[in-house]
Design an enzyme around this catalytic site. Structure first.
Site, mmCIF file in Angstrom:
data_model
loop_
_atom_site.group_PDB
_atom_site.id
_atom_site.type_symbol
_atom_site.label_atom_id
_atom_site.label_comp_id
_atom_site.label_asym_id
_atom_site.label_seq_id
_atom_site.Cartn_x
_atom_site.Cartn_y
_atom_site.Cartn_z
ATOM 1 N N SER A 277 19.544 -17.739 -15.589
ATOM 2 C CA SER A 277 19.037 -18.264 -14.521
ATOM 3 C C SER A 277 19.570 -17.602 -13.090
ATOM 4 C CB SER A 277 18.960 -19.763 -14.513
ATOM 5 O OG SER A 277 20.089 -20.115 -14.050
ATOM 6 N N ASN B 73 21.826 -30.929 -6.684
ATOM 7 C CA ASN B 73 20.562 -30.002 -6.646
ATOM 8 C C ASN B 73 19.567 -31.154 -6.340
ATOM 9 O OD1 ASN B 73 18.747 -28.021 -6.671
ATOM 10 N ND2 ASN B 73 19.046 -27.510 -8.679
ATOM 11 N N HIS C 89 18.614 -21.074 -1.285
ATOM 12 C CA HIS C 89 18.357 -22.385 -2.375
ATOM 13 C C HIS C 89 19.617 -22.689 -3.010
ATOM 14 C CE1 HIS C 89 16.834 -24.407 -5.749
ATOM 15 N NE2 HIS C 89 17.016 -23.708 -6.391
ATOM 16 N N GLU D 73 8.738 -30.492 -8.792
ATOM 17 C CA GLU D 73 8.623 -30.295 -10.181
ATOM 18 C C GLU D 73 9.091 -31.427 -11.167
ATOM 19 O OE1 GLU D 73 12.034 -27.592 -11.423
ATOM 20 O OE2 GLU D 73 12.375 -27.444 -9.188
ATOM 21 N N THR E 190 25.276 -30.249 -12.221
ATOM 22 C CA THR E 190 24.517 -29.442 -11.472
ATOM 23 C C THR E 190 23.073 -30.390 -11.134
ATOM 24 O OG1 THR E 190 23.263 -27.852 -12.706
ATOM 25 C CG2 THR E 190 25.465 -27.206 -11.875
ATOM 26 N N LYS F 174 27.290 -16.872 -4.491
ATOM 27 C CA LYS F 174 27.105 -15.636 -5.231
ATOM 28 C C LYS F 174 25.811 -14.756 -4.389
ATOM 29 C CE LYS F 174 28.140 -17.740 -9.971
ATOM 30 N NZ LYS F 174 29.041 -16.750 -10.653
ATOM 31 N N CYS G 8 11.418 -24.737 -8.060
ATOM 32 C CA CYS G 8 11.896 -25.167 -6.813
ATOM 33 C C CYS G 8 11.049 -24.583 -5.374
ATOM 34 C CB CYS G 8 13.451 -24.973 -6.702
ATOM 35 S SG CYS G 8 14.602 -25.596 -8.231
HETATM 36 N N1 CAA Z 1 38.876 -23.939 -12.287
HETATM 37 C C1 CAA Z 1 38.232 -23.076 -11.676
HETATM 38 N N2 CAA Z 1 37.180 -22.449 -11.951
HETATM 39 C C2 CAA Z 1 36.652 -22.610 -13.350
HETATM 40 C C3 CAA Z 1 37.416 -23.332 -13.950
HETATM 41 C C4 CAA Z 1 38.710 -23.830 -13.626
HETATM 42 N N3 CAA Z 1 39.396 -24.560 -14.672
HETATM 43 N N4 CAA Z 1 36.818 -23.157 -15.212
HETATM 44 C C5 CAA Z 1 35.618 -22.267 -15.262
HETATM 45 N N5 CAA Z 1 35.602 -21.860 -13.927
HETATM 46 C C6 CAA Z 1 34.537 -21.137 -13.029
HETATM 47 C C7 CAA Z 1 34.071 -19.997 -13.646
HETATM 48 O O1 CAA Z 1 35.022 -18.782 -13.869
HETATM 49 C C8 CAA Z 1 32.536 -19.657 -13.383
HETATM 50 O O2 CAA Z 1 32.852 -19.196 -12.193
HETATM 51 P P1 CAA Z 1 31.863 -17.887 -11.802
HETATM 52 O O3 CAA Z 1 30.400 -18.253 -11.707
HETATM 53 O O4 CAA Z 1 32.285 -17.421 -10.147
HETATM 54 O O5 CAA Z 1 32.372 -16.686 -12.630
HETATM 55 C C9 CAA Z 1 32.218 -21.075 -13.098
HETATM 56 O O6 CAA Z 1 33.417 -21.919 -13.065
HETATM 57 C C10 CAA Z 1 31.331 -21.713 -13.670
HETATM 58 O O7 CAA Z 1 31.756 -21.752 -15.331
HETATM 59 P P2 CAA Z 1 30.785 -21.285 -16.544
HETATM 60 O O8 CAA Z 1 29.914 -20.170 -16.265
HETATM 61 O O9 CAA Z 1 31.795 -21.053 -17.814
HETATM 62 O O10 CAA Z 1 29.835 -22.469 -16.521
HETATM 63 P P3 CAA Z 1 29.072 -23.006 -17.387
HETATM 64 O O11 CAA Z 1 28.763 -22.100 -18.625
HETATM 65 O O12 CAA Z 1 29.454 -24.294 -17.836
HETATM 66 O O13 CAA Z 1 27.417 -23.348 -16.626
HETATM 67 C C11 CAA Z 1 25.923 -23.076 -15.053
HETATM 68 C C12 CAA Z 1 27.146 -23.031 -15.259
HETATM 69 C C13 CAA Z 1 25.077 -21.890 -15.830
HETATM 70 C C14 CAA Z 1 25.551 -22.946 -13.555
HETATM 71 C C15 CAA Z 1 25.450 -24.364 -15.515
HETATM 72 O O14 CAA Z 1 25.912 -25.390 -14.911
HETATM 73 C C16 CAA Z 1 23.861 -24.501 -15.564
HETATM 74 O O15 CAA Z 1 23.081 -24.092 -16.318
HETATM 75 N N6 CAA Z 1 23.086 -25.042 -14.497
HETATM 76 C C17 CAA Z 1 21.719 -25.213 -14.303
HETATM 77 C C18 CAA Z 1 21.124 -24.073 -14.046
HETATM 78 C C19 CAA Z 1 21.295 -23.414 -12.631
HETATM 79 O O16 CAA Z 1 21.676 -24.278 -11.684
HETATM 80 N N7 CAA Z 1 20.846 -22.051 -12.370
HETATM 81 C C20 CAA Z 1 21.106 -21.733 -11.078
HETATM 82 C C21 CAA Z 1 20.075 -20.517 -10.668
HETATM 83 S S1 CAA Z 1 18.585 -21.210 -11.138
HETATM 84 C C22 CAA Z 1 17.811 -21.726 -9.994
HETATM 85 O O17 CAA Z 1 18.648 -21.820 -8.816
HETATM 86 C C23 CAA Z 1 16.878 -22.924 -9.837
HETATM 87 C C24 CAA Z 1 17.269 -24.378 -9.824
HETATM 88 O O18 CAA Z 1 17.546 -25.031 -8.968
HETATM 89 C C25 CAA Z 1 17.905 -24.872 -11.217
#
Ligand code: CAA
Length: 401
Positions: free
Chosen positions: A207, A287, A242, A82, A157, A251, A114
């Protein structure tokens, strides 16, 4: 009946990586959020000369060499990506020369976020099962650079790398089950990359939900296909998912087991045994988009092929947008000896930690390349043994090696 599946595999990674603790510190985020919250430790960072063609070629040369595969036996080469380098010319065409593939070979690229690598794998398996292969093997390559905006939520990520797989009859590593798969598709806007951008656009939380919905949809479809084939759909001793980041696999395992009536505590108690060994490589690399599931499989085989010989493993592929597939494979007797020969984890041993300024300079150089393709090599020195992108001359991409 002849078996069909993964005969050999190899990975390739960039030379540089970033410690995510360092990134957390630079972004003013508690390191525990990245390491425990997202389950990520390091991420590979591709320098401009390590483009998806160069990474793919490195992985292909390793799999042909260490797997002792004669390139003239390859009749189909599909590259899932991609992060293509051209709107028209596929990475597979560059590989044709760089890997010494025969003229009588079908070469092309497959795109669906992906999922592109899995699309290639399924086509390769069906090509062999249909008889069209006439004794030849297929080469399926997944190569990507996962890139989100600097300082965005997706930044920790990222990652980069390639996985190359030889698909054949009587495979030495994992026999797949042709036709016994469960697909799921839906038009969603969870993650995409507009034509004008190298960085992905992502609705992060959405996502995650799309991934989990697709997991259950693909599982239900898989249960139906497996039962029709007289196979117990849940008779697997391990699962590879994945892995956009480690926590996502946890999860996914929770969601799948909850769907089958287990509590979150039960899923977490089983996670290390069921899934844990598949995450060693992604913790080092991050990733790799199309290659992510196959990096997980390589990690699991590297860690425990000997105990898994004769056992079935469940596999789940997800591509945003979205399309997902669940299927399974049986680790072959003798696989551990082949895994040892393939030295799956060896590319991780010769890497270098980047500083935050070095990482940010690479990202800035990438942005510049988009505006003005380089006519000079984008790096001062290119390691002799590696394939490297060396610039653009008369609109043609040039590769060293
Ligand atoms: N200590 C320990 N844990 C902590 C923490 C701390 N101080 N602060 C936050 N956390 C935890 C949160 O509780 C959360 O855990 P849960 O998911 O279990 O609830 C985790 O850390 C992440 O925190 P946030 O939800 O606040 O994270 P974020 O808003 O900064 O973003 C994300 C997380 C959405 C994954 C972001 O990194 C992102 O957009 N990544 C790219 C998209 C992605 O990978 N999507 C996955 C599905 S799509 C797919 O799989 C296709 C692909 O390859 C892209």
């Amino acid at each position: 009946m002849q078996s069909i599946g993964i005969d050999a595999m190899a990975i390739a990674v960039p030379e540089g990586y970033l410690e995510l603790r360092d990134l957390a510190e630079a972004r003013g985020v508690p390191p525990a959020k990245y390491v425990d919250g997202l389950g990520v430790v390091r991420m590979a960072v591709a320098a401009p000369h390590e483009d998806p063609v160069a990474l793919a070629a490195d992985a292909v040369r390793r799999v042909l060499d260490l797997g002792e595969i004669d390139p003239s036996t390859i009749g189909l080469c599909i590259v899932g990506t991609e992060t293509a380098v051209d709107h028209s010319k596929p990475i597979a065409a560059y590989l044709h020369r760089l890997a010494g593939l025969p003229d009588r070979c079908r070469v092309y690229e497959a795109k669906h976020a992906c999922f592109g690598g899995t699309a290639g794998l399924m086509t390769a398996v069906d090509w062999i099962a249909s008889g069209s292969a006439r004794g030849r093997k297929a080469l399926v390559v997944c190569s990507d650079i996962a890139r989100y905006g600097v300082k965005s939520a997706g930044e920790p990520t990222q990652g980069a790398g390639a996985v190359a797989m030889i698909i054949s009859t009587n495979p030495r590593l994992v026999a797949l089950e042709p036709g016994v798969t469960g697909s799921f598709a839906r038009d969603v806007d969870d993650f995409w990359r507009p034509l004008y951008s190298k960085d992905a656009v992502v609705d992060g939380k959405h996502s995650v939900q799309c991934y989990l919905d697709a997991l259950i949809g693909a599982y239900e479809a898989y249960v139906e296909a497996a039962r029709e084939a007289g196979i117990d759909p849940d008779a697997v001793v391990r699962r590879c998912y994945h892995v956009p980041y480690g926590k996502m696999a946890r999860k996914a395992h929770r969601a799948l087991l909850a769907h089958r009536g287990h509590t979150e505590d039960e899923a977490d108690a089983r996670f290390a045994d069921d899934v844990g060994s598949s995450l060693h490589f992604s913790a080092e690399i991050g990733n790799v988009y199309t290659g992510s599931l196959y990096l997980a499989l390589a990690s699991m085989l590297e860690a425990e092929a000997r105990v898994l010989e004769g056992e079935r493993i469940g596999l789940f592929s997800y591509g945003s947008g979205c399309c997902a597939e669940m299927f399974a494979g049986r680790v072959q007797q003798g696989a551990a000896a082949i895994v040892e020969k393939l030295a799956l984890g060896a590319p991780l041993a010769s890497r270098r930690a980047l500083t935050i300024p070095e990482y940010e300079a690479i990202r800035a150089a990438d942005a510049e390349i988009d505006r003005r393709p380089p006519s000079e090599p984008p790096v001062a020195s290119v390691a002799a043994r590696r394939v490297a992108f060396t610039g653009v001359e008369a609109e043609r991409r040039l590769y060293h090696g």
